[in-house]
Design a protein around this motif. Structure first.
Motif, PDB file in Angstrom:
ATOM      1  N   UNK A 238      23.243  13.914 -11.239  1.00 17.21           N
ATOM      2  CA  UNK A 238      23.375  15.360 -11.420  1.00 17.21           C
ATOM      3  C   UNK A 238      24.418  16.000 -10.504  1.00 17.21           C
ATOM      4  N   UNK A 239      24.949  15.243  -9.573  1.00 21.80           N
ATOM      5  CA  UNK A 239      25.945  15.809  -8.670  1.00 21.80           C
ATOM      6  C   UNK A 239      25.360  16.699  -7.598  1.00 21.80           C
ATOM      7  N   UNK A 240      24.184  16.318  -7.099  1.00 22.83           N
ATOM      8  CA  UNK A 240      23.529  17.085  -6.046  1.00 22.83           C
ATOM      9  C   UNK A 240      24.111  16.676  -4.692  1.00 22.83           C
ATOM     10  N   UNK A 241      24.087  17.611  -3.738  1.00 17.22           N
ATOM     11  CA  UNK A 241      24.859  17.451  -2.505  1.00 17.22           C
ATOM     12  C   UNK A 241      24.117  16.805  -1.348  1.00 17.22           C
ATOM     13  N   UNK A 242      22.788  16.779  -1.382  1.00 18.67           N
ATOM     14  CA  UNK A 242      22.082  16.214  -0.242  1.00 18.67           C
ATOM     15  C   UNK A 242      20.578  16.231  -0.426  1.00 18.67           C
ATOM     16  N   UNK A 243      19.884  15.779   0.611  1.00 18.37           N
ATOM     17  CA  UNK A 243      18.427  15.634   0.582  1.00 18.37           C
ATOM     18  C   UNK A 243      17.837  16.251   1.846  1.00 18.37           C
ATOM     19  N   UNK A 244      16.704  16.900   1.696  1.00 20.19           N
ATOM     20  CA  UNK A 244      15.912  17.352   2.834  1.00 20.19           C
ATOM     21  C   UNK A 244      14.692  16.444   2.902  1.00 20.19           C
ATOM     22  N   UNK A 245      14.564  15.730   3.986  1.00 16.23           N
ATOM     23  CA  UNK A 245      13.484  14.748   4.128  1.00 16.23           C
ATOM     24  C   UNK A 245      12.815  14.951   5.499  1.00 16.23           C
ATOM     25  N   UNK A 246      11.554  15.389   5.518  1.00 15.62           N
ATOM     26  CA  UNK A 246      10.641  15.443   4.377  1.00 15.62           C
ATOM     27  C   UNK A 246       9.816  16.717   4.415  1.00 15.62           C
ATOM     28  N   UNK A 247       9.031  16.912   3.347  1.00 19.08           N
ATOM     29  CA  UNK A 247       8.038  17.971   3.294  1.00 19.08           C
ATOM     30  C   UNK A 247       6.799  17.536   4.072  1.00 19.08           C
ATOM     31  N   UNK A 248       5.713  18.277   3.940  1.00 19.60           N
ATOM     32  CA  UNK A 248       4.461  17.903   4.596  1.00 19.60           C
ATOM     33  C   UNK A 248       3.771  16.773   3.822  1.00 19.60           C
ATOM     34  N   UNK A 249       2.817  16.136   4.471  1.00 17.90           N
ATOM     35  CA  UNK A 249       2.123  14.995   3.872  1.00 17.90           C
ATOM     36  C   UNK A 249       0.668  15.321   3.574  1.00 17.90           C
ATOM     37  N   UNK A 250       0.129  14.653   2.577  1.00 15.67           N
ATOM     38  CA  UNK A 250      -1.306  14.775   2.285  1.00 15.67           C
ATOM     39  C   UNK A 250      -2.125  13.725   3.038  1.00 15.67           C
ATOM     40  N   UNK A 251      -1.456  12.818   3.700  1.00 15.32           N
ATOM     41  CA  UNK A 251      -2.151  11.758   4.434  1.00 15.32           C
ATOM     42  C   UNK A 251      -2.888  12.325   5.652  1.00 15.32           C
ATOM     43  N   UNK A 252      -4.003  11.715   5.994  1.00 10.91           N
ATOM     44  CA  UNK A 252      -4.750  12.078   7.200  1.00 10.91           C
ATOM     45  C   UNK A 252      -4.977  10.850   8.074  1.00 10.91           C
ATOM     46  N   UNK A 253      -4.187   9.835   7.901  1.00 13.84           N
ATOM     47  CA  UNK A 253      -4.393   8.582   8.641  1.00 13.84           C
ATOM     48  C   UNK A 253      -4.022   8.739  10.117  1.00 13.84           C
ATOM     49  N   UNK A 254      -4.833   8.103  10.970  1.00 10.00           N
ATOM     50  CA  UNK A 254      -4.510   7.987  12.385  1.00 10.00           C
ATOM     51  C   UNK A 254      -4.659   9.246  13.201  1.00 10.00           C
ATOM     52  N   UNK A 255      -5.399  10.236  12.730  1.00 10.97           N
ATOM     53  CA  UNK A 255      -5.543  11.479  13.478  1.00 10.97           C
ATOM     54  C   UNK A 255      -6.560  11.340  14.605  1.00 10.97           C
ATOM     55  N   UNK A 256      -6.267  12.016  15.731  1.00  8.63           N
ATOM     56  CA  UNK A 256      -7.209  12.054  16.846  1.00  8.63           C
ATOM     57  C   UNK A 256      -8.279  13.119  16.644  1.00  8.63           C
TER      58      UNK A 256
END
Length: 349
Positions: A238-256
């Motif tokens: 599509x001729x897009x110019x770039x990427x924003x990485x990343x949004x937020x995650x739905x993961x909850x792994x490894x939380x204190x």
């Protein structure tokens, strides 16, 4: 002082209340003559080594504020005075909407994290335009675009095109947000066919304009490598110019944070320290896979100066902060820029 005194006091209040207070204070302070200059003297770092030219735009430094802080384009001037090299406003939708029911923003102090399920709350594109028409020259502003929650996915291309056309002469680049986990079924738009339809309409409109505005796609940290490969293929096509990485995650792994507290908070996108490793991995993978052809704005889990350096070394051209700004305070951008300046000077020796 911020971490020991100010932050504990602020954290006694609900996160959304504090956000509104801070935005209001920034606006009030900027009415005081000379306040912008004074704030820049305290917080901003200017040096040739910090400047970056990315997708044809000259940035005074590579540290921006991520979308979500200045949803309605109210305080981009004030954020510049705090040292940010650029501001990404939004997420803006065609019509104003209230977002999801409150409470919808939560702190996880043990993890240096936030959970949000805001749901693209904003006052709509016409309200944003009222502010953006007053912007001064030299301010770099990106527009983060999203569809209205009530718009079905088949109507999403029309929402994105309306926003793109409306904001085209008022922002410097665009970010297409199809990866936020807090709007029902939005992430389905990351499908290749849906993306082609959305992006195709935008690039067709852009071809008829005298000014060129870069278009970036914001992706989820929860994508697999084959899914990221699909994104890259569509962007190339599509001729897009770039990427924003990343949004937020739905993961909850490894939380204190205790699991019962996490369960009580419920759904939402997680940001902050738990996202650091995954965001870095995603940026590094995209940079390697594309051989550096796509500029990347690295965002997610930048909580220290080391994190910012690591993100740039992983292949990001620019970085954005949000949760790190909340946890570290107004001097955070200055600290990152001073560190980057020292890194640049060390490489010259």
């Amino acid at each position: 002082m911020y971490k020991k005194i100010i932050r504990p006091l602020l954290f006694r209040l609900p996160p959304e209340t504090i956000h509104r207070i801070i935005v209001t204070l920034l606006r009030v302070v900027h009415y005081i003559p000379g306040s912008g200059w004074a704030m820049r003297a305290v917080f901003a770092v200017r040096h040739p080594s910090l400047e970056r030219e990315v997708f044809g735009i000259r940035f005074p430094n590579p540290v921006g504020i991520a979308a979500g802080f200045d949803k309605d384009a109210e305080v981009f001037e004030e954020l510049r005075s705090l040292g940010f090299g650029f501001t990404e406003v939004g997420t803006v939708t065609p019509k104003g909407q209230g977002g999801n029911p409150r409470p919808r923003l939560f702190r996880l102090p043990l993890d240096g994290a936030l959970v949000n399920r805001m749901g693209f709350n904003n006052r709509g594109v016409e309200n944003a335009l009222r502010h953006l028409r007053r912007r001064k020259r030299g301010r770099i502003i990106g527009g983060n675009l999203g569809k209205n929650t009530l718009t079905p996915n088949e109507g999403a291309p029309a929402d994105y095109l309306k926003l793109f056309r409306s904001l085209y002469v008022y922002v410097d680049y665009f970010v297409i947000n199809v990866s936020c986990p807090n709007v029902a079924n939005l992430t389905h738009l990351q499908d290749k066919d849906n993306l082609r339809e959305i992006l195709g309409g935008l690039t067709e409109f852009r071809r008829g304009q005298n000014q060129y505005r870069p278009i970036l796609l914001k992706i989820s940290p929860d994508l697999t490598e084959p899914q990221i490969d699909d994104m890259i293929a569509v962007l190339s096509e599509c001729g897009i110019d770039g990427i924003v990485a990343t949004n937020t995650t739905t993961s909850r792994e490894g939380l204190a944070t205790p699991s019962e507290t996490v369960a009580r908070i419920g759904k939402g996108g997680l940001s902050g320290s738990p996202l650091t490793r995954r965001s870095l991995e995603t940026v590094r993978y995209i940079h390697r896979k594309t051989e550096g052809r796509f500029p990347i704005i690295g965002v997610g889990g930048i909580m220290t100066e080391d994190d910012a350096v690591a993100m740039l070394e992983a292949g990001a051209s620019l970085v954005q902060v949000y949760t790190g700004f909340i946890y570290n305070g107004p001097c955070f951008v200055r600290r990152i820029c001073k560190r980057l300046k020292l890194e640049a000077e060390a490489k010259k020796e």
